[in-house]
Design an enzyme around this catalytic site. Sequence first.
Site, PDB file in Angstrom:
ATOM      1  N   LYS A   2      57.772  52.143  41.821  1.00  0.00           N
ATOM      2  CA  LYS A   2      58.324  50.969  42.490  1.00  0.00           C
ATOM      3  C   LYS A   2      57.438  50.567  43.676  1.00  0.00           C
ATOM      4  O   LYS A   2      56.759  51.417  44.246  1.00  0.00           O
ATOM      5  CB  LYS A   2      59.728  51.290  43.036  1.00  0.00           C
ATOM      6  CG  LYS A   2      60.809  51.416  41.988  1.00  0.00           C
ATOM      7  CD  LYS A   2      62.152  51.689  42.637  1.00  0.00           C
ATOM      8  CE  LYS A   2      63.258  51.832  41.594  1.00  0.00           C
ATOM      9  NZ  LYS A   2      63.501  50.588  40.842  1.00  0.00           N
ATOM     10  N   ARG A  51      69.448  54.736  32.231  1.00  0.00           N
ATOM     11  CA  ARG A  51      69.979  54.701  30.867  1.00  0.00           C
ATOM     12  C   ARG A  51      69.636  55.963  30.101  1.00  0.00           C
ATOM     13  O   ARG A  51      70.374  56.405  29.224  1.00  0.00           O
ATOM     14  CB  ARG A  51      69.473  53.433  30.169  1.00  0.00           C
ATOM     15  CG  ARG A  51      67.984  53.354  30.074  1.00  0.00           C
ATOM     16  CD  ARG A  51      67.488  51.947  29.776  1.00  0.00           C
ATOM     17  NE  ARG A  51      67.429  51.100  30.965  1.00  0.00           N
ATOM     18  CZ  ARG A  51      67.013  49.832  30.970  1.00  0.00           C
ATOM     19  NH1 ARG A  51      66.641  49.258  29.840  1.00  0.00           N
ATOM     20  NH2 ARG A  51      66.988  49.142  32.085  1.00  0.00           N
TER      21      ARG A  51
END
Length: 479
Positions: A261, A335
């Site tokens: 990120k 996920r």
Amino acid sequence: METKLQYQPLDKIEADAVAVVLFEGEPAPSELKFAYGWLDVLRESGEFSSKANELATLHQPSTLRAKRLVAVGAGKRDSFDLRKTVSTAVRALKEKGVKKLAWWLNGSDPEAAVEGAVLGNFEPDQYKTADQGKSLELFCAVAATNGADLDGAFERGRILAESQNFTRELANEPANRLTPLMLADRARAMAEECGLEYEALDQDRMRQLGMGALLGVAQGSIEPPALIIVRYKPESAPKSGDHLALVGKGVTFDTGGVSIKPAEGMEKMKYDMAGGAAVLGAMRAISKLKPSIPVTAFVPTVENMVGGRAQRPGDIVKSFDGKTVEVLNTDAEGRLILIDAITYAKRQGCTHLVDAATLTGAIVVALGHVNVGAFTNNEALLGRVMAAARAEGEKMWHMPLDDDYKELLKSAFADLANIGGRWGGAVSAAWFLREFAGDTPWVHLDIAGTAWLDDARPYMAKGPTGVCVRTFTKLAMGW
Ligand code: BES
Ligand code: ZN
Ligand code: ZN
């Protein structure tokens, strides 16, 4: 903060301040007759017109024992939100040095009132050694007489809000003070205190079971992962055989992994375990309120790091369910850990699944910081979740999951890819989870935009919100 409910007339209340609610366009209640002159002057001055969140203070009110009378504007009656009105007033009054606040209920709901007080009194300042914010010491809701079960409602509200604050405290912990194993410890301590069953699968056990999706995320960190399990069993199980699973994303820090990120804002990724914290807060409340359905919490917890052992884009992992996944982006890690927890919950016999996860930046783009994004494979279960959310004042918006989106997850080399491309990112993430929920009724709540406030609101401090704790508890209570 101590909270209590008392039965007293207005003029007998002893406190630093007694707050009374005034509605726009309505005369003040007759119990305030002694202050009508003051209220008239206030309204004529234009300083106070009973609009929502306006406050006016009268010191040393004649005929009251309380040191101050605080008029709290409530706006129009049909848009009145008691919980927010109380928390807004509490946040303003504690700053003014009020320690003992009495709230004149005047027929309103003690549950929402005490919730507002407990939530409004929370500040995420436990690591400040100087300049800690001021706080209330006592909140006392005052009713004239005990009509319908006011004590029960008050107690419910206190439990719900204290559990929500438990979640907020966890979500605010920095990653050096809350690793996956520390989160497991906090869950165990809570479970012991609340008489809940606790278990955690460690890395070896998860290897034996074949939880390759979860372990792939964890392998980049020196902090070992865990699958935290907390069980509530009602005294007599319902005949229906229903068993609710609450699954929460527990990434204690999300660097993005090798698909790293940007630096700006990365510090906020300490709240990437807010879903797991919400599930644990709900279990705390559930243990005290005792719904009649069994509820089990599953919190897969990992740290998503960069490092010599970290998984790479293109890696293919085998999930606990057996499907293979091509990890095209290591930042789509939530996920990956959730699917192994969802499969585990199903194999444990859970019949209904509800998950909460700070899953996508895309849901923040879609819904901002107001609504939780809600996805489902079962309209009936979603209906129950939305009804619980509405009753608790938590905003949720039904998002689509048409089959058309499913093809976004095609992989050239494995059964599924873990990302679906640039557009509709919150939907493809939800579809990824749905592939593993299968036919089991399931609701997914994307709380990336709602679990954290970048700026304080009048009714809530900056930082962790504890969203979903009240909805989850209400869902279980109403089953
Ligand atoms: N934890 C993030 C999602 C997130 C974003 C939470 C903003 C809170 C605030 C999640 O793991 C993530 O990084 N998702 C990616 C997915 C993408 C790579 C498909 C995202 O949303 O950018
Ligand atoms: Zn991520
Ligand atoms: Zn994440």
